[in-house]
Design an enzyme around this catalytic site. Structure first.
Site, PDB file in Angstrom:
ATOM      1  N   LYS A 222      14.450  -0.523 -17.466  1.00  0.00           N
ATOM      2  CA  LYS A 222      14.022  -0.436 -16.060  1.00  0.00           C
ATOM      3  C   LYS A 222      15.071   0.192 -15.154  1.00  0.00           C
ATOM      4  O   LYS A 222      16.246   0.290 -15.485  1.00  0.00           O
ATOM      5  CB  LYS A 222      13.566  -1.809 -15.566  1.00  0.00           C
ATOM      6  CG  LYS A 222      12.163  -2.117 -16.084  1.00  0.00           C
ATOM      7  CD  LYS A 222      11.569  -3.379 -15.537  1.00  0.00           C
ATOM      8  CE  LYS A 222      10.138  -3.534 -16.107  1.00  0.00           C
ATOM      9  NZ  LYS A 222       9.573  -4.851 -15.835  1.00  0.00           N
ATOM     10  N   ARG A 256      10.093  -8.919 -23.351  1.00  0.00           N
ATOM     11  CA  ARG A 256       9.176  -7.772 -23.416  1.00  0.00           C
ATOM     12  C   ARG A 256      10.015  -6.501 -23.492  1.00  0.00           C
ATOM     13  O   ARG A 256      10.696  -6.148 -22.535  1.00  0.00           O
ATOM     14  CB  ARG A 256       8.279  -7.785 -22.164  1.00  0.00           C
ATOM     15  CG  ARG A 256       7.205  -6.729 -22.174  1.00  0.00           C
ATOM     16  CD  ARG A 256       6.367  -6.798 -20.895  1.00  0.00           C
ATOM     17  NE  ARG A 256       5.308  -5.818 -20.906  1.00  0.00           N
ATOM     18  CZ  ARG A 256       5.474  -4.535 -20.610  1.00  0.00           C
ATOM     19  NH1 ARG A 256       6.668  -4.082 -20.269  1.00  0.00           N
ATOM     20  NH2 ARG A 256       4.466  -3.704 -20.648  1.00  0.00           N
TER      21      ARG A 256
HETATM   22  N1  HH2 Z   1       6.750  -4.753 -16.877  1.00  0.00           N
HETATM   23  C1  HH2 Z   1       5.922  -3.697 -16.998  1.00  0.00           C
HETATM   24  C2  HH2 Z   1       4.576  -3.872 -17.335  1.00  0.00           C
HETATM   25  N2  HH2 Z   1       4.081  -5.105 -17.578  1.00  0.00           N
HETATM   26  N3  HH2 Z   1       4.405  -7.434 -17.748  1.00  0.00           N
HETATM   27  C3  HH2 Z   1       5.201  -8.502 -17.650  1.00  0.00           C
HETATM   28  N4  HH2 Z   1       4.726  -9.720 -17.914  1.00  0.00           N
HETATM   29  N5  HH2 Z   1       6.533  -8.366 -17.301  1.00  0.00           N
HETATM   30  C4  HH2 Z   1       7.081  -7.170 -17.020  1.00  0.00           C
HETATM   31  O1  HH2 Z   1       8.294  -7.117 -16.673  1.00  0.00           O
HETATM   32  C5  HH2 Z   1       6.262  -6.010 -17.111  1.00  0.00           C
HETATM   33  C6  HH2 Z   1       4.887  -6.186 -17.485  1.00  0.00           C
HETATM   34  C7  HH2 Z   1       6.465  -2.317 -16.776  1.00  0.00           C
HETATM   35  O2  HH2 Z   1       6.925  -1.729 -17.976  1.00  0.00           O
HETATM   36  P1  HH2 Z   1       6.086  -0.656 -18.820  1.00  0.00           P
HETATM   37  O3  HH2 Z   1       4.825  -1.250 -19.305  1.00  0.00           O
HETATM   38  O4  HH2 Z   1       6.935  -0.069 -19.874  1.00  0.00           O
HETATM   39  O5  HH2 Z   1       5.804   0.520 -17.778  1.00  0.00           O
HETATM   40  P2  HH2 Z   1       4.494   0.971 -17.043  1.00  0.00           P
HETATM   41  O6  HH2 Z   1       4.031  -0.140 -16.150  1.00  0.00           O
HETATM   42  O7  HH2 Z   1       4.925   2.214 -16.288  1.00  0.00           O
HETATM   43  O8  HH2 Z   1       3.437   1.254 -18.086  1.00  0.00           O
END
Ligand code: HH2
Length: 288
Positions: A222, A256
């Protein structure tokens, strides 16, 4: 299927591998939009030691455009189905969505967990669905919405505010009929938070563990890690690992991550270093 012991505790840290079936996720957008590639990636994460897979079809990165339930489902449906079927013998699949129709279809296809970044505020149907299905639910804190959340996030005390919010969302989930033992909480690193807010949450994660529910933490790659290291999004693994190890020490249960193999190794080693696991019986040790 529960990923945790019956008392809700994780005997060891659970690694939740991220499968983003999106064109625009902040670190891997477009890599796994093709279902075959997403399924192969999920299988690879299982082989690397993931305990859970989190499949998502809508980016929640700051400024991201919302997508319809139809598009989201088209993306995640076949991937959840394939991975949950493979996971019948292996690991539970979580659906990362705030939309009841997407969650319903994913649960029908074998998902066991609903991971909702809106903590059941986004879709009035979602809480009832989760109650009816008896699935696990991740309630995450977010200030604002992905489109606007990084504009000017403010808190009185970020940890007190996030904790109070999560306590209120736990109550709301229970009132909707979701078993308390099914609820996990997440401070939502990067969701309406400055670098300082994220750091404060990580330092005081033990105060969220006091809510008595498993704590999920998502720091992987992040932006705040880029801010403190000066590293680009593809070069933040070391910082991700440091944050996971410190979060483990502070009471996090579920991690995660995009890079499962490195997280698995780091968390298993950190468990021994913290005196919580026996090094004489390392997990997955090669017989030599
Ligand atoms: N972070 C993201 C998405 N979902 N869910 C939980 N529970 N906690 C988190 O910190 C979290 C989440 C963001 O990461 P990512 O899925 O890699 O990115 P994007 O939202 O751009 O798909």
């Amino acid at each position: 299927m529960s990923a945790l012991a019956t008392d809700g505790s994780a005997a060891r840290p659970l690694v939740m591998g991220v499968v983003n079936v999106t064109p625009d996720s902040f670190s891997d957008g477009g890599l796994f939009l093709d279902p075959e590639r997403a399924i192969a990636h999920g299988a690879e994460l299982v082989a690397e030691g993931a305990d859970l897979l989190d499949v998502g079809g809508e980016s929640t990165r700051p400024g991201a455009e919302a997508v319809s339930a139809e598009v989201e489902l088209e993306r995640v449906g076949p991937v959840v189905e394939a991975l949950a079927a493979a996971g019948g013998s292996a690991i539970p699949v979580s659906i990362d969505t705030a939309k009841a129709p997407v969650a319903r279809a994913a649960l029908d296809r074998g998902a066991a967990i609903v991971n909702d970044v809106t903590a059941l505020r986004g879709d009035p149907e979602l809480a009832g669905l989760c109650a009816e299905r008896g699935c696990e639910v991740v309630l995450m804190h977010m200030q604002g919405s992905p489109r606007t959340m990084q504009a000017d996030p403010r808190y009185d005390d970020v940890v007190d505010d996030v904790r109070a919010y999560l306590a209120e969302r736990i109550e709301a989930a229970i009132a909707a009929g979701i078993g308390e033992d099914r609820i996990w909480v997440d401070p939502g690193i990067g969701f309406g938070k400055t670098v300082e807010h994220n750091l404060e949450l990580l330092r005081r994660l033990d105060e969220l563990a006091e809510l008595g529910r498993p704590v999920v933490i998502g720091t992987s790659r992040k932006r705040f890690l880029g801010a403190i290291t000066g590293r680009d999004v593809g070069d933040r693994l070391g910082a991700t690992i440091a944050s996971n190890a410190l979060a483990l020490a502070a009471g996090a249960d579920v991690f995660r991550v995009h890079d499962v193999a490195a997280a698995r190794q780091a968390l298993d080693a950190a468990m021994v270093m913290l005196g919580r696991a026996d090094w004489r019986r390392p997990r997955g040790a090669a017989a030599r």
